[in-house]
Design a protein around this motif. Sequence first.
Motif, PDB file in Angstrom:
ATOM      1  N   GLU A   1       0.832  -1.183   0.000  1.00  0.00           N
ATOM      2  CA  GLU A   1       0.000   0.000   0.000  1.00  0.00           C
ATOM      3  C   GLU A   1       0.880   1.251   0.000  1.00  0.00           C
ATOM      4  O   GLU A   1       2.032   1.208   0.444  1.00  0.00           O
ATOM      5  N   ARG A   2       0.297   2.337  -0.464  1.00  0.00           N
ATOM      6  CA  ARG A   2       1.035   3.598  -0.445  1.00  0.00           C
ATOM      7  C   ARG A   2       1.231   4.043   1.000  1.00  0.00           C
ATOM      8  O   ARG A   2       0.323   3.908   1.833  1.00  0.00           O
ATOM      9  N   GLU A   3       2.412   4.575   1.296  1.00  0.00           N
ATOM     10  CA  GLU A   3       2.726   4.985   2.661  1.00  0.00           C
ATOM     11  C   GLU A   3       3.455   6.314   2.660  1.00  0.00           C
ATOM     12  O   GLU A   3       4.062   6.720   1.672  1.00  0.00           O
ATOM     13  N   ILE A   4       3.417   6.960   3.791  1.00  0.00           N
ATOM     14  CA  ILE A   4       4.039   8.276   3.934  1.00  0.00           C
ATOM     15  C   ILE A   4       5.550   8.137   4.029  1.00  0.00           C
ATOM     16  O   ILE A   4       6.069   7.208   4.657  1.00  0.00           O
ATOM     17  N   VAL A   5       6.251   9.024   3.366  1.00  0.00           N
ATOM     18  CA  VAL A   5       7.686   9.182   3.567  1.00  0.00           C
ATOM     19  C   VAL A   5       7.914  10.358   4.510  1.00  0.00           C
ATOM     20  O   VAL A   5       8.643  10.254   5.495  1.00  0.00           O
ATOM     21  N   GLY A   6       7.286  11.488   4.196  1.00  0.00           N
ATOM     22  CA  GLY A   6       7.383  12.654   5.054  1.00  0.00           C
ATOM     23  C   GLY A   6       6.688  13.835   4.425  1.00  0.00           C
ATOM     24  O   GLY A   6       6.089  13.716   3.350  1.00  0.00           O
ATOM     25  N   ALA A   7       6.768  14.965   5.090  1.00  0.00           N
ATOM     26  CA  ALA A   7       6.106  16.168   4.598  1.00  0.00           C
ATOM     27  C   ALA A   7       6.801  17.395   5.147  1.00  0.00           C
ATOM     28  O   ALA A   7       7.516  17.318   6.163  1.00  0.00           O
ATOM     29  N   ILE A   8       6.570  18.513   4.475  1.00  0.00           N
ATOM     30  CA  ILE A   8       7.090  19.793   4.937  1.00  0.00           C
ATOM     31  C   ILE A   8       5.957  20.800   4.870  1.00  0.00           C
ATOM     32  O   ILE A   8       5.227  20.875   3.875  1.00  0.00           O
ATOM     33  N   THR A   9       5.799  21.552   5.934  1.00  0.00           N
ATOM     34  CA  THR A   9       4.705  22.519   5.980  1.00  0.00           C
ATOM     35  C   THR A   9       5.023  23.753   5.159  1.00  0.00           C
ATOM     36  O   THR A   9       6.165  23.997   4.778  1.00  0.00           O
ATOM     37  N   SER A  10       4.013  24.514   4.850  1.00  0.00           N
ATOM     38  CA  SER A  10       4.213  25.829   4.259  1.00  0.00           C
ATOM     39  C   SER A  10       4.576  26.793   5.385  1.00  0.00           C
ATOM     40  O   SER A  10       4.528  26.430   6.556  1.00  0.00           O
ATOM     41  N   GLY A  11       4.965  27.995   5.044  1.00  0.00           N
ATOM     42  CA  GLY A  11       5.251  28.996   6.078  1.00  0.00           C
ATOM     43  C   GLY A  11       6.490  28.659   6.902  1.00  0.00           C
ATOM     44  O   GLY A  11       7.609  28.934   6.506  1.00  0.00           O
ATOM     45  N   ASP A  12       6.296  27.988   8.016  1.00  0.00           N
ATOM     46  CA  ASP A  12       7.421  27.727   8.921  1.00  0.00           C
ATOM     47  C   ASP A  12       8.308  26.575   8.473  1.00  0.00           C
ATOM     48  O   ASP A  12       9.347  26.322   9.090  1.00  0.00           O
ATOM     49  N   GLN A  13       7.901  25.829   7.432  1.00  0.00           N
ATOM     50  CA  GLN A  13       8.730  24.783   6.818  1.00  0.00           C
ATOM     51  C   GLN A  13       9.216  23.753   7.837  1.00  0.00           C
ATOM     52  O   GLN A  13      10.391  23.391   7.873  1.00  0.00           O
ATOM     53  N   VAL A  14       8.308  23.280   8.629  1.00  0.00           N
ATOM     54  CA  VAL A  14       8.602  22.191   9.560  1.00  0.00           C
ATOM     55  C   VAL A  14       8.468  20.869   8.807  1.00  0.00           C
ATOM     56  O   VAL A  14       7.528  20.683   8.026  1.00  0.00           O
ATOM     57  N   SER A  15       9.407  19.964   9.033  1.00  0.00           N
ATOM     58  CA  SER A  15       9.386  18.668   8.356  1.00  0.00           C
ATOM     59  C   SER A  15       8.987  17.553   9.310  1.00  0.00           C
ATOM     60  O   SER A  15       9.389  17.558  10.474  1.00  0.00           O
ATOM     61  N   TYR A  16       8.216  16.621   8.800  1.00  0.00           N
ATOM     62  CA  TYR A  16       7.846  15.415   9.530  1.00  0.00           C
ATOM     63  C   TYR A  16       8.248  14.211   8.687  1.00  0.00           C
ATOM     64  O   TYR A  16       8.225  14.273   7.467  1.00  0.00           O
ATOM     65  N   TYR A  17       8.542  13.088   9.346  1.00  0.00           N
ATOM     66  CA  TYR A  17       9.019  11.918   8.641  1.00  0.00           C
ATOM     67  C   TYR A  17       8.333  10.654   9.136  1.00  0.00           C
ATOM     68  O   TYR A  17       8.016  10.531  10.326  1.00  0.00           O
ATOM     69  N   GLY A  18       8.175   9.707   8.198  1.00  0.00           N
ATOM     70  CA  GLY A  18       7.711   8.390   8.585  1.00  0.00           C
ATOM     71  C   GLY A  18       8.792   7.673   9.376  1.00  0.00           C
ATOM     72  O   GLY A  18       9.988   7.940   9.207  1.00  0.00           O
TER      73      GLY A  18
END
Length: 127
Positions: free
Chosen positions: A44-61
């Motif tokens: 199944e498709r899964e998250i690798v990570g993301a980065i927010t707009s504005g403050d550019q905070v990154s999250y990771y799987g």
Amino acid sequence: QVQLVETGGGLVQAGGSLRLSCAVSGDTFDYYAIGWFRQGPGKEREIVGAITSGDQVSYYGDYVKGRSTISRDNAKNTAFLEMDSLKPEDTAIYYCAASRFRLTPTIFTLEKMYEYWGQGIQVTVSS
């Protein structure tokens, strides 16, 4: 209509690194958080990570944490995914996606938070 185009995929040797780009057009890039997902063969498709707009905070799987970096260049309307210490199990189609939501650690993994998706790009890690 927002469009996303991934580039930079291909064949990589185990232990190597990759850098994927996600070019966004059709709207103001700064408004969007960008997520990266992947779908391996038979998975199944899964998250690798993301980065927010504005403050550019990154999250990771969890399985890429510590060997991945997500960044963005708002001047170029482009987001990036860098991964190192690649393993054969990182073989997948990688997708970037755009979200107008304020992503948090509890929702960045949810596909429904992302309104627009790229077509995906193949990354193959050889052993």
